[in-house]
Design a protein around this motif. Structure first.
Motif, PDB file in Angstrom:
ATOM      1  N   PHE A  34      42.243  43.785  48.805  1.00 47.34           N
ATOM      2  CA  PHE A  34      43.572  43.319  48.436  1.00 47.34           C
ATOM      3  C   PHE A  34      43.588  41.837  48.106  1.00 47.34           C
ATOM      4  O   PHE A  34      44.473  41.363  47.424  1.00 47.34           O
ATOM      5  N   SER A  35      42.616  41.083  48.635  1.00 49.34           N
ATOM      6  CA  SER A  35      42.600  39.643  48.383  1.00 49.34           C
ATOM      7  C   SER A  35      41.176  39.109  48.526  1.00 49.34           C
ATOM      8  O   SER A  35      40.284  39.793  49.008  1.00 49.34           O
ATOM      9  N   ALA A  36      41.019  37.874  48.116  1.00 51.27           N
ATOM     10  CA  ALA A  36      39.744  37.182  48.279  1.00 51.27           C
ATOM     11  C   ALA A  36      39.611  36.720  49.732  1.00 51.27           C
ATOM     12  O   ALA A  36      40.618  36.591  50.437  1.00 51.27           O
ATOM     13  N   PRO A  37      38.390  36.475  50.192  1.00 52.74           N
ATOM     14  CA  PRO A  37      38.237  35.906  51.539  1.00 52.74           C
ATOM     15  C   PRO A  37      39.017  34.596  51.653  1.00 52.74           C
ATOM     16  O   PRO A  37      39.064  33.805  50.708  1.00 52.74           O
ATOM     17  N   ASP A  57      32.614  30.249  44.286  1.00 54.74           N
ATOM     18  CA  ASP A  57      33.644  29.981  45.288  1.00 54.74           C
ATOM     19  C   ASP A  57      34.177  31.330  45.747  1.00 54.74           C
ATOM     20  O   ASP A  57      34.966  31.974  45.045  1.00 54.74           O
ATOM     21  N   ILE A  58      33.735  31.769  46.916  1.00 51.92           N
ATOM     22  CA  ILE A  58      34.105  33.096  47.420  1.00 51.92           C
ATOM     23  C   ILE A  58      35.619  33.239  47.579  1.00 51.92           C
ATOM     24  O   ILE A  58      36.152  34.346  47.517  1.00 51.92           O
ATOM     25  N   GLN A  59      36.324  32.127  47.740  1.00 52.45           N
ATOM     26  CA  GLN A  59      37.778  32.189  47.861  1.00 52.45           C
ATOM     27  C   GLN A  59      38.455  32.536  46.536  1.00 52.45           C
ATOM     28  O   GLN A  59      39.648  32.790  46.502  1.00 52.45           O
ATOM     29  N   LEU A  87      26.268  36.502  53.131  1.00 51.08           N
ATOM     30  CA  LEU A  87      27.556  35.808  53.147  1.00 51.08           C
ATOM     31  C   LEU A  87      27.839  35.335  54.575  1.00 51.08           C
ATOM     32  O   LEU A  87      28.716  35.871  55.263  1.00 51.08           O
ATOM     33  N   PRO A  88      27.087  34.335  55.066  1.00 55.17           N
ATOM     34  CA  PRO A  88      27.216  33.923  56.474  1.00 55.17           C
ATOM     35  C   PRO A  88      28.488  33.125  56.732  1.00 55.17           C
ATOM     36  O   PRO A  88      29.119  32.604  55.812  1.00 55.17           O
ATOM     37  N   ASP A  89      28.828  33.025  57.994  1.00 59.96           N
ATOM     38  CA  ASP A  89      29.947  32.191  58.410  1.00 59.96           C
ATOM     39  C   ASP A  89      29.629  30.739  58.066  1.00 59.96           C
ATOM     40  O   ASP A  89      28.477  30.316  58.088  1.00 59.96           O
ATOM     41  N   ALA A  90      30.649  29.961  57.762  1.00 62.63           N
ATOM     42  CA  ALA A  90      30.457  28.563  57.372  1.00 62.63           C
ATOM     43  C   ALA A  90      30.109  27.647  58.546  1.00 62.63           C
ATOM     44  O   ALA A  90      29.513  26.593  58.349  1.00 62.63           O
ATOM     45  N   PHE A  91      30.435  28.052  59.766  1.00 63.19           N
ATOM     46  CA  PHE A  91      30.140  27.210  60.928  1.00 63.19           C
ATOM     47  C   PHE A  91      28.690  27.374  61.344  1.00 63.19           C
ATOM     48  O   PHE A  91      28.204  28.509  61.511  1.00 63.19           O
TER      49      PHE A  91
END
Length: 123
Positions: A34-37, A57-59, A87-91
């Motif tokens: 339904f939407s981008a991350p 830009d995954i967003q 697609l790892p977490d950014a932290f």
């Protein structure tokens, strides 16, 4: 309880070419969600054990839109290389924890946080 992050990728394809001592390729996918991350994160093509960051830009992976991710790199050492999308977490503290990586909701095998293409490149 572990977080579950899945991205409904309806179609994904991976193509590559070996020429002139270079490995080039393209990953095409469509977000069927339904939407981008919402949160930013880096996107990597996995070649063996090596992550190669892709410019995207995954967003902005909006629902229904095709994404074309490209890479070009010098030919690696001879060998067999499994391929995938990570697609790892950014932290940093969560980056290597597979339960925080995005899992594509399609038939790709998900192992160690990597969406495996099931394609091995022989160099």
């Amino acid at each position: 309880m572990s977080p579950v992050r899945s991205l409904p990728i309806g179609r994904i394809s991976f193509e590559y070419e070996i020429a002139d001592d270079r490995l080039t390729g393209r990953i095409r996918l469509i977000n069927r969600g339904f939407s981008a991350p919402v949160n930013p994160r880096k996107v990597y093509f996995i070649l063996g054990n090596t992550p190669i960051e892709l410019k995207t830009d995954i967003q902005k992976w909006y629902s229904g839109e095709e994404q074309n991710l490209h890479f070009a790199l010098p030919l690696p050492a001879p060998g067999e290389y499994k391929t995938g999308l990570w697609l790892p977490d950014a932290f940093d503290i969560l980056r290597d924890r597979e339960e925080y990586a995005i899992r594509c909701a399609n038939p790709l095998k998900f192992r160690n946080g990597i969406n495996e293409f099931g394609i091995t490149i022989s160099i």
